[in-house]
Write an enzyme that holds these catalytic residues in place. Structure first.
Site, mmCIF file in Angstrom:
data_model
loop_
_atom_site.group_PDB
_atom_site.id
_atom_site.type_symbol
_atom_site.label_atom_id
_atom_site.label_comp_id
_atom_site.label_asym_id
_atom_site.label_seq_id
_atom_site.Cartn_x
_atom_site.Cartn_y
_atom_site.Cartn_z
ATOM 1 N N LYS A 54 -7.883 5.076 10.047
ATOM 2 C CA LYS A 54 -7.915 3.626 9.813
ATOM 3 C C LYS A 54 -7.202 2.901 10.954
ATOM 4 C CE LYS A 54 -8.115 4.350 4.837
ATOM 5 N NZ LYS A 54 -7.375 4.483 3.574
ATOM 6 N N GLN A 98 -1.595 3.522 0.880
ATOM 7 C CA GLN A 98 -2.437 4.719 0.794
ATOM 8 C C GLN A 98 -2.114 5.505 -0.483
ATOM 9 O OE1 GLN A 98 -4.890 5.578 3.107
ATOM 10 N NE2 GLN A 98 -5.430 7.203 1.672
ATOM 11 N N ASP A 121 -8.157 -3.199 -0.131
ATOM 12 C CA ASP A 121 -8.783 -2.074 -0.838
ATOM 13 C C ASP A 121 -9.594 -2.555 -2.046
ATOM 14 O OD1 ASP A 121 -8.497 0.435 0.276
ATOM 15 O OD2 ASP A 121 -6.474 0.755 -0.519
#
Ligand code: NAP
Length: 292
Positions: A54, A98, A121
């Site tokens: 990412k 994460q 997200d």
């Protein structure tokens, strides 16, 4: 028959090229590049790989990417304080924590603490709700990546029988919701399968589009796929491989070699949904920058 490959790497590259111009415009308007901060807690090897990917994707495209690495023993209070600091930072447009998090930290509590306008997200319940009622602020990255890969390779879902194997909050459930909405890349008749589905093979065989997101290597076999079906493999599983230098290799949820002889189109692993997920994250980071 040998299936056409749905090349997520190539499609994601096109999306990134499209985004590059948007990022240049945004950067001159904001007088700074869009900013994404990724927080990783602990040393989960798969998470470290995802975070690196990412970070690299952001750097390549001109998104200012910061990675905050916290030790595995970080408390929930400490992580909440980090999230609060990022919420208040005007240069941080997007925040991604994460997953998975260490046991002592409640994932729902952390997700709910993220400012929904920075939730790239699309895991915050407010954003999930907006998506579910068809008024999305963000779309969840992996489900959006699946839909966009189908769209850009000429596969509509409208009027199709789609089976999704898996009902997680990250992949299966939001994907099923999106495909059940109205619209050319929705309007599907969706069947969602899980571990209590009595006849998984029959549910898969009825699908014109079959999406596997179970996290079980090669659980979708050729016998479970209707001839000519489009097969999307979301699974990324580490399987032991003594012949490999790392001692493992990545396998999808689909028995690729056998299923490609039955399906009309199929995604590879790696190189299918994975790069699309990152492209959708970059899309969300740009969207977040327009919200501030
Ligand atoms: P998850 O949270 O473990 O959920 C798995 C789902 O599959 C659950 O709903 C489970 O049912 C169902 N399932 C498991 N085994 C099954 C079986 N034998 N038959 C039918 N259903 C079964 O996993 P996830 O986070 O959704 O991830 C799924 C896979 O996608 C993983 O391999 C993950 O690494 C991969 N992934 C890839 C990307 C990407 O960018 N490519 C992104 C995210 C995830 P129950 O609800 O009944 O337990």
């Amino acid at each position: 028959m040998t299936a056409t490959l749905l090349d997520g790497t190539a499609v994601a590259r096109t999306i990134r090229e499209e985004l590059a111009g948007q990022i240049r415009d945004l950067s001159s308007r904001l007088k700074r590049p869009p900013g994404l901060t990724v927080v990783i807690v602990g040393e989960n090897p798969a998470s470290q790989v995802y975070v690196r990917m990412k970070h690299r994707a952001c750097q390549e495209i001109g998104v200012a990417s910061e990675v905050i690495t916290l030790p595995a023993e970080t408390s929930e209070t400490e992580l909440l304080a980090t999230v609060a600091r990022l919420n208040a930072d005007p240069c941080v447009d997007g925040i991604l924590v994460q997953l998975p998090l260490p046991r002592q930290i409640s994932e729902p509590r952390i997700i709910e603490a993220i400012d929904p306008s920075k939730d790239v997200d699309c895991f915050h319940p407010v954003n999930v709700g907006l998506m579910a009622v068809g008024q999305p602020r963000f779309l969840p990255c992996t489900p959006a990546g699946v839909v966009e890969l189908l769209r850009r390779t000429g596969h509509t879902t409208q009027g199709k029988r789609v089976t999704v194997v898996g009902r997680s909050n990250i992949v299966g459930r939001p994907l099923a919701i999106m495909l059940g909405h109205r619209g050319p890349m929705a309007d599907a008749t969706v069947t969602v399968c899980h571990t209590k589905t009595p006849d998984l093979a029959a549910a898969c065989r009825q699908a014109e589009i079959l999406i596997a997101a179970a996290g079980v290597p090669r659980c979708v076999t050729a016998e479970m796929v209707a001839p000519g079906a489009v097969v999307v493999d979301v699974g990324v599983n580490r399987v032991d491989d003594p012949a490999s230098e790392r001692g493992y290799r990545l396998a999808g949820d689909v028995d690729f070699d056998a299923v490609k002889e039955v399906a009309s189109a199929i995604t590879p692993v790696p190189g299918g949904v994975g790069p699309m997920t990152i492209a959708m994250l970059l899309t969300n980071a740009c969207k977040a920058a327009t919200l501030h």
